[in-house]
Write an enzyme that holds these catalytic residues in place. Structure first.
Site, short mmCIF file in Angstrom:
data_model
loop_
_atom_site.label_atom_id
_atom_site.label_comp_id
_atom_site.label_asym_id
_atom_site.label_seq_id
_atom_site.Cartn_x
_atom_site.Cartn_y
_atom_site.Cartn_z
N GLY A 15 50.27 70.01 61.75
CA GLY A 15 51.58 70.26 62.34
C GLY A 15 52.11 69.20 63.28
O GLY A 15 52.84 69.51 64.22
N ASN A 17 54.30 66.77 62.44
CA ASN A 17 55.75 66.70 62.20
C ASN A 17 56.45 67.92 62.79
O ASN A 17 57.56 67.81 63.33
CB ASN A 17 56.03 66.59 60.69
N ARG A 68 52.06 83.94 42.86
CA ARG A 68 52.89 83.05 43.68
C ARG A 68 54.17 83.80 44.10
O ARG A 68 54.63 83.68 45.23
CB ARG A 68 53.25 81.82 42.81
N MET A 93 51.54 72.80 51.94
CA MET A 93 50.81 72.36 50.75
C MET A 93 50.75 73.47 49.69
O MET A 93 49.69 73.78 49.17
CB MET A 93 49.39 71.93 51.13
N ARG A 94 51.88 74.04 49.41
CA ARG A 94 51.90 75.13 48.43
C ARG A 94 53.06 74.87 47.48
O ARG A 94 54.20 74.71 47.93
CB ARG A 94 52.11 76.44 49.19
N ASN A 110 62.14 68.66 53.01
CA ASN A 110 60.72 68.32 53.00
C ASN A 110 60.57 66.88 53.45
O ASN A 110 61.49 66.05 53.29
CB ASN A 110 60.17 68.47 51.57
N HIS A 112 58.01 63.56 52.89
CA HIS A 112 56.94 63.03 52.03
C HIS A 112 56.60 61.62 52.52
O HIS A 112 57.51 60.82 52.79
CB HIS A 112 57.39 63.01 50.57
N ASP A 148 58.24 66.92 45.03
CA ASP A 148 58.66 65.70 45.73
C ASP A 148 59.90 65.07 45.11
O ASP A 148 60.04 63.85 45.02
CB ASP A 148 57.50 64.68 45.78
N ALA A 176 56.43 56.81 61.94
CA ALA A 176 57.81 56.78 61.44
C ALA A 176 58.28 58.18 61.06
O ALA A 176 59.44 58.54 61.30
CB ALA A 176 57.91 55.84 60.24
C1 GRF Z 1 52.67 64.34 56.54
O1 GRF Z 1 52.21 63.04 56.21
C2 GRF Z 1 53.79 64.74 55.63
O2 GRF Z 1 54.60 63.68 55.23
C3 GRF Z 1 53.05 65.29 54.44
O3 GRF Z 1 51.94 65.96 54.97
C4 GRF Z 1 51.60 65.39 56.24
C5 GRF Z 1 51.63 66.51 57.22
O4 GRF Z 1 51.17 66.11 58.48
N1 GRF Z 1 53.92 66.12 53.65
P1 GRF Z 1 51.42 67.02 59.74
O5 GRF Z 1 50.85 68.40 59.42
O6 GRF Z 1 52.89 67.07 59.98
O7 GRF Z 1 50.67 66.38 60.87
#
Ligand code: GRF
Length: 219
Positions: A15, A17, A68, A93-94, A110, A112, A148, A176
């Site tokens: 977490g 981000n 799902r 991640m789902r 999202n 990526h 993605d 970044a």
């Molecule tokens: C990040 O690199 C994001 O781009 C990818 O999964 C990672 C998640 O990292 N989708 P965090 O949980 O935000 O630290």
């Protein structure tokens, strides 16, 4: 300022981000506020971090659902309980069904860790190194049923160094990401970005001049 958009963040892991979005959402002039953090993994570290920040959390363990779709019914209900306008996936991640994605069409973002459409999927940094690219980065996009994929809201370019490992590159890209996601969410929540076909356009904001498109920033 127009009413702030309520954002639900979806996570599965650490977490970082998510924390950058929570911090942004605290700024009085930010056009979005974080309404909740939901994880499909009850053990996700990010849930503890969000709770420590005073953000409402919910764990919906996908393993507790036979399909799902059944999991997504619960997820959708939780997002609606928190009266969410926008969904921000941050290391969620789902894979989602097309039905769920369509329900949140043009309201779900999202991040990526590559310059999409390059290097979709997992192990992006190792694959970028193997391909020998000199620039990689990260992308915030609207979610579409294909993994993605979807209209790109903003990207940041990050240099690849000769001595990089997947770990060192991931760490540079992550810095970044922590700037890009709040920036992209802010543009989208403020209505500065519109979807046009499968691209986004910024009719008023000079988005291509907006920071942070390069990391480290160019002089
Ligand atoms: C990040 O690199 C994001 O781009 C990818 O999964 C990672 C998640 O990292 N989708 P965090 O949980 O935000 O630290």
């Amino acid at each position: 300022m127009a009413e702030r958009k309520r954002v639900g963040i979806l996570i599965s892991g650490r977490g970082s981000n998510m924390l950058s979005l929570i911090a942004a959402g605290r700024q009085p002039d930010y056009p979005a506020e974080i309404a909740c953090v939901i994880s499909n993994r009850p053990e996700a570290q990010g849930l503890l971090k969000a709770a420590a920040e005073g953000v409402p959390t919910r764990a919906i363990d996908h393993k507790g659902y036979g399909t799902r779709e059944a999991f997504e019914v619960e997820l959708d209900a939780a997002l609606r309980t928190f009266d969410v306008d926008l969904v921000a996936c941050a290391g969620f991640m789902r894979l989602m069904t097309a039905e769920f994605v369509e329900r949140w069409r043009d309201r779900m973002l999202n991040i990526h860790p590559s310059l999409l459409p390059a290097f979709k999927g997992l192990d992006t940094h190792a694959r970028a190194l193997a391909a020998g690219v000199k620039v990689t980065g990260c992308t915030v996009h609207l979610v579409r049923p294909e993994m993605d994929s979807g209209p790109i809201i903003a990207q940041a370019a990050v240099p690849v160094r000769d001595e990089d490992t997947a770990e060192s590159l991931a760490a540079r890209v992550l810095e970044a990401e922590h700037l890009l996601y709040p920036h992209a969410l802010s543009l989208f929540a403020a209505g500065a970005i519109m979807v046009s076909g499968e691209r986004t356009v910024a009719p008023q904001a000079p988005v291509n001049q907006a920071k942070p498109l390069f990391w480290p920033p160019l002089d």
